[in-house]
Write an enzyme that holds these catalytic residues in place. Sequence first.
Site, PDB file in Angstrom:
ATOM      1  N   CYS A  97       2.085   8.474 -33.463  1.00 43.98           N
ATOM      2  CA  CYS A  97       2.129   7.629 -32.275  1.00 43.98           C
ATOM      3  C   CYS A  97       0.729   7.111 -31.934  1.00 43.98           C
ATOM      4  CB  CYS A  97       2.684   8.430 -31.104  1.00 43.98           C
ATOM      5  SG  CYS A  97       2.884   7.454 -29.617  1.00 43.98           S
ATOM      6  N   CYS A 114      16.794   7.237 -30.740  1.00 44.04           N
ATOM      7  CA  CYS A 114      18.061   6.643 -31.162  1.00 44.04           C
ATOM      8  C   CYS A 114      18.424   6.926 -32.608  1.00 44.04           C
ATOM      9  CB  CYS A 114      18.057   5.143 -30.883  1.00 44.04           C
ATOM     10  SG  CYS A 114      16.936   4.210 -31.936  1.00 44.04           S
ATOM     11  N   CYS A 164      10.227   6.562 -26.160  1.00 42.80           N
ATOM     12  CA  CYS A 164      11.196   6.583 -27.257  1.00 42.80           C
ATOM     13  C   CYS A 164      12.475   7.234 -26.741  1.00 42.80           C
ATOM     14  CB  CYS A 164      10.622   7.390 -28.420  1.00 42.80           C
ATOM     15  SG  CYS A 164      11.798   7.753 -29.716  1.00 42.80           S
ATOM     16  N   CYS A 221      23.823  -3.846 -34.658  1.00 45.67           N
ATOM     17  CA  CYS A 221      23.197  -3.613 -35.960  1.00 45.67           C
ATOM     18  C   CYS A 221      23.157  -4.895 -36.766  1.00 45.67           C
ATOM     19  CB  CYS A 221      23.954  -2.524 -36.708  1.00 45.67           C
ATOM     20  SG  CYS A 221      24.109  -0.999 -35.782  1.00 45.67           S
ATOM     21  N   CYS A 269      26.024   4.921 -34.505  1.00 43.86           N
ATOM     22  CA  CYS A 269      27.465   5.128 -34.298  1.00 43.86           C
ATOM     23  C   CYS A 269      28.150   5.467 -35.607  1.00 43.86           C
ATOM     24  CB  CYS A 269      28.107   3.887 -33.694  1.00 43.86           C
ATOM     25  SG  CYS A 269      27.386   3.389 -32.140  1.00 43.86           S
ATOM     26  N   HIS A 307       6.091  11.184 -32.926  1.00 49.57           N
ATOM     27  CA  HIS A 307       4.979  11.777 -32.184  1.00 49.57           C
ATOM     28  C   HIS A 307       3.720  11.925 -33.042  1.00 49.57           C
ATOM     29  CE1 HIS A 307       3.356  14.033 -28.899  1.00 49.57           C
ATOM     30  NE2 HIS A 307       3.218  15.132 -29.593  1.00 49.57           N
ATOM     31  N   CYS A 345       8.996   4.130 -37.018  1.00 50.21           N
ATOM     32  CA  CYS A 345       8.718   3.019 -36.085  1.00 50.21           C
ATOM     33  C   CYS A 345       7.227   2.798 -35.809  1.00 50.21           C
ATOM     34  CB  CYS A 345       9.426   3.236 -34.759  1.00 50.21           C
ATOM     35  SG  CYS A 345      11.213   3.277 -34.849  1.00 50.21           S
ATOM     36  N   CYS A 384      28.889  -2.331 -31.226  1.00 48.84           N
ATOM     37  CA  CYS A 384      28.548  -3.412 -30.308  1.00 48.84           C
ATOM     38  C   CYS A 384      28.013  -4.613 -31.054  1.00 48.84           C
ATOM     39  CB  CYS A 384      27.524  -2.934 -29.290  1.00 48.84           C
ATOM     40  SG  CYS A 384      25.929  -2.563 -30.026  1.00 48.84           S
ATOM     41  N   CYS A 407      19.461   2.661 -33.108  1.00 44.84           N
ATOM     42  CA  CYS A 407      20.291   1.926 -32.158  1.00 44.84           C
ATOM     43  C   CYS A 407      19.470   0.780 -31.591  1.00 44.84           C
ATOM     44  CB  CYS A 407      20.807   2.844 -31.060  1.00 44.84           C
ATOM     45  SG  CYS A 407      22.129   2.121 -30.090  1.00 44.84           S
ATOM     46  N   CYS A 466       9.887  10.693 -23.066  1.00 43.33           N
ATOM     47  CA  CYS A 466       9.732  10.218 -24.448  1.00 43.33           C
ATOM     48  C   CYS A 466      10.260  11.253 -25.444  1.00 43.33           C
ATOM     49  CB  CYS A 466       8.271   9.922 -24.743  1.00 43.33           C
ATOM     50  SG  CYS A 466       8.024   9.220 -26.378  1.00 43.33           S
ATOM     51  N   CYS A 478       8.936   0.083 -29.147  1.00 40.01           N
ATOM     52  CA  CYS A 478       9.245   0.621 -27.818  1.00 40.01           C
ATOM     53  C   CYS A 478       8.019   1.164 -27.102  1.00 40.01           C
ATOM     54  CB  CYS A 478      10.296   1.709 -27.936  1.00 40.01           C
ATOM     55  SG  CYS A 478      11.759   1.191 -28.822  1.00 40.01           S
ATOM     56  N   CYS A 499       0.260   9.119 -22.388  1.00 40.81           N
ATOM     57  CA  CYS A 499       1.421   9.608 -23.134  1.00 40.81           C
ATOM     58  C   CYS A 499       2.663   9.529 -22.251  1.00 40.81           C
ATOM     59  CB  CYS A 499       1.174  11.044 -23.571  1.00 40.81           C
ATOM     60  SG  CYS A 499       2.588  11.813 -24.345  1.00 40.81           S
TER      61      CYS A 499
END
Lengths: 354, 210
Positions: free
Chosen positions: A229, A286, A283, A54, A154, A226, A264, A51, A188, A255, A276, A249
């Site tokens: 987090c 992805c 989450c 990226c 992908c 996790h 992340c 798409c 993603c 999640c 996110c 949570c």
Amino acid sequence: MNKISRREFLKFASFTAATLGLSQSVPEVAYALENAAKGQPPVIWIQGASCTGCSISLLNSVHPDIKEILLEIISLKFHPNISAATGHVAVEAFLGEAEKNKGKFFLVVEGAVPTKDNGVYCSIGEKDGRELYFSEIIKELGEKAKAVIAIGTCAAYGGIPAADPNPTGCVPVSEVIDPKKVLNIPGCPPHPDWFVGSLAHVLLYNELPKTDKFGRPKMFYGGIIHDNCPRRQYFDNSIFAKDFSEPGCLLLLGCKGPVTYSDCPTRLWNGGVNWCIKAGHPCIGCTEPGFPDKIGPIYEKMPEVKLPGISASADTFGEVVGAATAIGLGAHLIGNIVTGRLGGHKKKDKEGEK
Amino acid sequence: MARKVLRHPLFIRVTHWVNMIAITSLIISGFYIHNPLKYNFFSTMDAARKLHFYMMYVVMAGLLARVYYAIATKDYQNIWFRFKDLKNFPALLRYYLFLTDKHPNWGKYNPGQKLVYSGWGFLLIIQILTGLALYKPDTFPTLASIFGGLNIARLIHYLVNWIFVITVAIHLYLDLTEGLGIVKSMFTGYVTVDEEEPTVVTKEQLRQTL
């Protein structure tokens, strides 16, 4: 001890910083990277069933920013989105560059590879009046490339194009090209640092970074979300959000933090502004193989159980089978009483005791 | 003439009750960890997880001890399910469906029991592997890849848990309805048998006892 010059030391330090992902906070890294990699390395970026997300995500890189990456750090020989040439000129451009830089260039593949019906569902150009299928082209370019970076879920694992029912027979890049040559940067989209950091590692050490079993660099995909987090304390104290606006949570809103490897929570997105879960969204997992089928649904904890003719959530499945067992045992108990077997046994026990 | 025969040696009794406590706590805390709002058995996730992780080690030790015992004393001859046991299933089903009142003598355990008990060993190994993958994802990333990702490991862990719930329910039901003598023997070790009646103890077991 090895003698190294000051220049070499600075180069080493800045590359290491980039590898560790400090690039967002240390602008000098970009400068050093640029100096070290001037004129190097040639990169050909091609897109299959994707798409373009990226490529867009890469624009998000802060230090070095996208201008520096494209113009100064890497020598981008071809990218479909920013290619001035079109049609056969463009095709000849990247095929020619690949031939010219054989064994030296990096091939960045964005998007899955449709293989069904000989790959007819993804054609990226024409040559000599014949369509060039993506699956053939990346095989050809993959052999000539020094290394292949499969950017995005992908390209790395099939992702959304390979999701059920997968009408175009999409497969990950590592199934078409020798997996030893392929570095997966799933996501993603993937974080720009994951791509730039991996590239820095390759430039510095002249080898692909250490990867896990799914071909991802361990330095970025080494821990699960996790465990790092910022909402972890809510989880331990059993404070669960029932709504997206609530603090707590997000586990019960689906999640996938406990099953997703990525950095992340510590790296943050958009130049360290947000990510996110900080924005209140669970989450979606992805970066995981099997996204989105095996890691989804997005707002459910577990994927559905699929048996021939039946498809139910794991909870329903367990509860129905559990209830069926309870009914079965109840029916058997009635049978036991009606036939007098239960009473009979008791009698026998009493006789035995005498 | 009735006499007392050792049905369950002390080792089996101890491992049975240790595993029973461990598996029951694991099932209960596991349901809480799966959905704390629906199965609200604990005060906090932390408490449930702690119990789950303590009992994880207990059940691992319990399984290891029981398997060691089965191999060391050749007890596996009683409990291990073999494919030749399949041919006894019709007779067992006839008994359970009240078509006949005769429970043939298959030794210490009937083929259904053998299937369930050896199945538990096998399922426990699956639970331990998927559980470890979920417990320490950083330490055992290879385990996650064997199952095709942590989410699949989580799904397997949850579904196999339901198999435990169902089989434990069947086990409890059959033990309580098939005669309290057998239940008692899991505490005292001894069962009263009639010499004339087909014994529920194998020759092997008798030899060990005498």
